[in-house]
Motif scaffolding. Structure first.
Motif, PDB file in Angstrom:
ATOM      1  N   GLY A 123      45.785  14.888  72.150  1.00  0.00           N
ATOM      2  CA  GLY A 123      46.134  14.161  73.366  1.00  0.00           C
ATOM      3  C   GLY A 123      47.618  13.878  73.498  1.00  0.00           C
ATOM      4  O   GLY A 123      48.132  13.704  74.582  1.00  0.00           O
ATOM      5  N   SER A 124      48.332  13.862  72.391  1.00  0.00           N
ATOM      6  CA  SER A 124      49.771  13.585  72.414  1.00  0.00           C
ATOM      7  C   SER A 124      50.592  14.855  72.574  1.00  0.00           C
ATOM      8  O   SER A 124      51.795  14.846  72.407  1.00  0.00           O
ATOM      9  N   ASP A 125      49.937  15.965  72.903  1.00  0.00           N
ATOM     10  CA  ASP A 125      50.578  17.281  73.030  1.00  0.00           C
ATOM     11  C   ASP A 125      51.134  17.798  71.721  1.00  0.00           C
ATOM     12  O   ASP A 125      51.904  18.750  71.693  1.00  0.00           O
ATOM     13  N   LYS A 126      50.730  17.196  70.617  1.00  0.00           N
ATOM     14  CA  LYS A 126      51.107  17.681  69.293  1.00  0.00           C
ATOM     15  C   LYS A 126      50.167  18.822  68.923  1.00  0.00           C
ATOM     16  O   LYS A 126      48.952  18.706  69.046  1.00  0.00           O
ATOM     17  N   VAL A 127      50.731  19.954  68.480  1.00  0.00           N
ATOM     18  CA  VAL A 127      49.906  21.086  68.077  1.00  0.00           C
ATOM     19  C   VAL A 127      49.266  20.764  66.729  1.00  0.00           C
ATOM     20  O   VAL A 127      49.958  20.464  65.762  1.00  0.00           O
ATOM     21  N   VAL A 128      47.919  20.803  66.696  1.00  0.00           N
ATOM     22  CA  VAL A 128      47.177  20.449  65.485  1.00  0.00           C
ATOM     23  C   VAL A 128      46.460  21.640  64.886  1.00  0.00           C
ATOM     24  O   VAL A 128      45.871  21.543  63.807  1.00  0.00           O
ATOM     25  N   GLY A 129      46.500  22.767  65.570  1.00  0.00           N
ATOM     26  CA  GLY A 129      45.825  23.958  65.066  1.00  0.00           C
ATOM     27  C   GLY A 129      45.888  25.077  66.080  1.00  0.00           C
ATOM     28  O   GLY A 129      46.682  25.035  67.018  1.00  0.00           O
ATOM     29  N   VAL A 130      45.026  26.073  65.865  1.00  0.00           N
ATOM     30  CA  VAL A 130      45.002  27.243  66.731  1.00  0.00           C
ATOM     31  C   VAL A 130      43.566  27.624  67.073  1.00  0.00           C
ATOM     32  O   VAL A 130      42.645  27.389  66.295  1.00  0.00           O
ATOM     33  N   LEU A 131      43.408  28.202  68.245  1.00  0.00           N
ATOM     34  CA  LEU A 131      42.141  28.761  68.696  1.00  0.00           C
ATOM     35  C   LEU A 131      42.359  30.262  68.804  1.00  0.00           C
ATOM     36  O   LEU A 131      43.245  30.710  69.536  1.00  0.00           O
ATOM     37  N   ARG A 132      41.554  31.028  68.053  1.00  0.00           N
ATOM     38  CA  ARG A 132      41.681  32.486  68.035  1.00  0.00           C
ATOM     39  C   ARG A 132      40.434  33.126  68.618  1.00  0.00           C
ATOM     40  O   ARG A 132      39.327  32.702  68.301  1.00  0.00           O
ATOM     41  N   VAL A 133      40.633  34.156  69.421  1.00  0.00           N
ATOM     42  CA  VAL A 133      39.520  34.938  69.949  1.00  0.00           C
ATOM     43  C   VAL A 133      39.782  36.398  69.587  1.00  0.00           C
ATOM     44  O   VAL A 133      40.852  36.929  69.863  1.00  0.00           O
ATOM     45  N   TYR A 134      38.770  37.023  68.940  1.00  0.00           N
ATOM     46  CA  TYR A 134      38.873  38.399  68.448  1.00  0.00           C
ATOM     47  C   TYR A 134      37.958  39.331  69.236  1.00  0.00           C
ATOM     48  O   TYR A 134      36.844  38.948  69.580  1.00  0.00           O
ATOM     49  N   SER A 135      38.415  40.560  69.453  1.00  0.00           N
ATOM     50  CA  SER A 135      37.550  41.592  70.025  1.00  0.00           C
ATOM     51  C   SER A 135      37.338  42.678  68.980  1.00  0.00           C
ATOM     52  O   SER A 135      38.146  42.833  68.054  1.00  0.00           O
ATOM     53  N   ALA A 136      36.247  43.427  69.139  1.00  0.00           N
ATOM     54  CA  ALA A 136      35.930  44.504  68.202  1.00  0.00           C
ATOM     55  C   ALA A 136      36.464  45.854  68.686  1.00  0.00           C
ATOM     56  O   ALA A 136      36.351  46.848  67.982  1.00  0.00           O
ATOM     57  N   SER A 137      37.049  45.854  69.876  1.00  0.00           N
ATOM     58  CA  SER A 137      37.634  47.075  70.438  1.00  0.00           C
ATOM     59  C   SER A 137      38.962  46.704  71.091  1.00  0.00           C
ATOM     60  O   SER A 137      39.211  45.526  71.368  1.00  0.00           O
ATOM     61  N   PRO A 138      39.801  47.694  71.339  1.00  0.00           N
ATOM     62  CA  PRO A 138      41.079  47.388  71.988  1.00  0.00           C
ATOM     63  C   PRO A 138      40.849  46.655  73.309  1.00  0.00           C
ATOM     64  O   PRO A 138      39.973  47.032  74.097  1.00  0.00           O
ATOM     65  N   ARG A 139      41.626  45.616  73.525  1.00  0.00           N
ATOM     66  CA  ARG A 139      41.414  44.787  74.717  1.00  0.00           C
ATOM     67  C   ARG A 139      42.723  44.150  75.145  1.00  0.00           C
ATOM     68  O   ARG A 139      43.485  43.660  74.326  1.00  0.00           O
ATOM     69  N   GLU A 140      42.946  44.166  76.429  1.00  0.00           N
ATOM     70  CA  GLU A 140      44.048  43.424  77.030  1.00  0.00           C
ATOM     71  C   GLU A 140      43.437  42.166  77.635  1.00  0.00           C
ATOM     72  O   GLU A 140      42.578  42.263  78.508  1.00  0.00           O
ATOM     73  N   PHE A 141      43.847  41.011  77.183  1.00  0.00           N
ATOM     74  CA  PHE A 141      43.322  39.762  77.709  1.00  0.00           C
ATOM     75  C   PHE A 141      44.049  39.440  79.016  1.00  0.00           C
ATOM     76  O   PHE A 141      45.277  39.477  79.080  1.00  0.00           O
ATOM     77  N   SER A 142      43.284  39.135  80.047  1.00  0.00           N
ATOM     78  CA  SER A 142      43.866  38.876  81.362  1.00  0.00           C
ATOM     79  C   SER A 142      44.551  37.509  81.394  1.00  0.00           C
ATOM     80  O   SER A 142      44.296  36.651  80.546  1.00  0.00           O
ATOM     81  N   ASN A 143      45.397  37.321  82.401  1.00  0.00           N
ATOM     82  CA  ASN A 143      46.049  36.017  82.581  1.00  0.00           C
ATOM     83  C   ASN A 143      45.023  34.913  82.785  1.00  0.00           C
ATOM     84  O   ASN A 143      45.191  33.801  82.295  1.00  0.00           O
ATOM     85  N   GLU A 144      43.941  35.228  83.530  1.00  0.00           N
ATOM     86  CA  GLU A 144      42.882  34.225  83.751  1.00  0.00           C
ATOM     87  C   GLU A 144      42.219  33.836  82.441  1.00  0.00           C
ATOM     88  O   GLU A 144      41.907  32.669  82.220  1.00  0.00           O
ATOM     89  N   GLU A 145      41.976  34.821  81.572  1.00  0.00           N
ATOM     90  CA  GLU A 145      41.355  34.529  80.278  1.00  0.00           C
ATOM     91  C   GLU A 145      42.274  33.672  79.412  1.00  0.00           C
ATOM     92  O   GLU A 145      41.833  32.720  78.763  1.00  0.00           O
ATOM     93  N   VAL A 146      43.556  33.987  79.422  1.00  0.00           N
ATOM     94  CA  VAL A 146      44.520  33.209  78.642  1.00  0.00           C
ATOM     95  C   VAL A 146      44.619  31.786  79.195  1.00  0.00           C
ATOM     96  O   VAL A 146      44.635  30.818  78.422  1.00  0.00           O
ATOM     97  N   ASP A 147      44.661  31.647  80.517  1.00  0.00           N
ATOM     98  CA  ASP A 147      44.682  30.307  81.124  1.00  0.00           C
ATOM     99  C   ASP A 147      43.423  29.528  80.750  1.00  0.00           C
ATOM    100  O   ASP A 147      43.491  28.344  80.430  1.00  0.00           O
ATOM    101  N   PHE A 148      42.270  30.199  80.814  1.00  0.00           N
ATOM    102  CA  PHE A 148      41.002  29.577  80.431  1.00  0.00           C
ATOM    103  C   PHE A 148      41.068  29.090  78.980  1.00  0.00           C
ATOM    104  O   PHE A 148      40.699  27.951  78.683  1.00  0.00           O
ATOM    105  N   LEU A 149      41.546  29.936  78.076  1.00  0.00           N
ATOM    106  CA  LEU A 149      41.623  29.559  76.662  1.00  0.00           C
ATOM    107  C   LEU A 149      42.589  28.399  76.440  1.00  0.00           C
ATOM    108  O   LEU A 149      42.316  27.512  75.619  1.00  0.00           O
ATOM    109  N   ASN A 150      43.693  28.383  77.136  1.00  0.00           N
ATOM    110  CA  ASN A 150      44.629  27.263  77.006  1.00  0.00           C
ATOM    111  C   ASN A 150      43.986  25.961  77.477  1.00  0.00           C
ATOM    112  O   ASN A 150      44.148  24.912  76.844  1.00  0.00           O
ATOM    113  N   CYS A 151      43.241  26.038  78.571  1.00  0.00           N
ATOM    114  CA  CYS A 151      42.532  24.864  79.072  1.00  0.00           C
ATOM    115  C   CYS A 151      41.512  24.384  78.041  1.00  0.00           C
ATOM    116  O   CYS A 151      41.448  23.190  77.719  1.00  0.00           O
TER     117      CYS A 151
END
Length: 186
Positions: A123-151
């Motif tokens: 809540g204090s905008d302090k980075v406390v860790g990371v969220l990782r998402v992996y694919s099993a095949s080559p993939r370009e993550f869209s801007n919408e997907e990245v925005d979703f993950l940040n949210c």
């Protein structure tokens, strides 16, 4: 990612986040929902340890126990995580060929190819860790997907902070009860 799936996932994540004040339960629900929503091979949340030098496995979904327990990610040896812990989102098209990734051979054995990593903030905008998402095949993550993950990472960080505060208050309450009990028993 369709709007309908996005809304459905956010709804399910809100239910997960509000269903428990147990950090492990909350994090496990988050990685499952994110992995399914992103149609990804797996999702991993790693949190900084007390020293700030390692990212420890906290919750994962879709990945083997062997991969998840390969060891802590040492921030000093992971340029990828150094970038993310500064607040940047990082995408990698092939983790086995990117020098920023600390465990490329283990990722290859696990069948991991592409990766997106977003900072997990409290809540204090302090980075406390990371969220990782992996694919099993080559993939370009869209801007919408990245925005979703940040949210989701921001919501997850706040949920984790709330769960941790609840646990601390519960411990303090238990100690106060024990002190009260011992004081009046003697």
């Amino acid at each position: 990612m369709s709007n309908q799936r996005l809304y459905k996932t956010i709804y399910h994540l809100a239910k997960v986040i509000n269903s428990s004040l147990e950090p492990g339960t909350v994090l496990n629900g988050i990685v499952e929902q994110v992995s399914q929503a992103m149609e990804a091979k797996g999702c991993f949340i790693r949190l900084l340890d007390n020293t700030g030098q390692n990212l420890q496995a906290s919750a994962y979904y879709g990945l083997s126990e062997r991969y998840a327990q390969k060891g802590p990610v040492q921030v000093a040896n992971s340029r990828l995580d150094q970038e993310v812990l500064k607040g940047e989102t990082v995408t990698i098209s092939d983790v086995t060929k990117d020098s920023r990734f600390q465990y490329p051979s283990e990722a290859a054995e696990e069948g991991l190819v592409s990766l997106v990593v977003v900072p997990l903030t409290s809540g204090s905008d302090k980075v406390v860790g990371v969220l990782r998402v992996y694919s099993a095949s080559p993939r370009e993550f869209s801007n919408e997907e990245v925005d979703f993950l940040n949210c989701i990472a921001n919501l997850s960080g706040m949920a984790l902070e709330n769960a941790r505060m609840f646990q601390a208050l519960k411990r303090a309450s238990d100690l106060a009860k024990e002190f009260h009990y011992r004081t009046f028993e003697d």
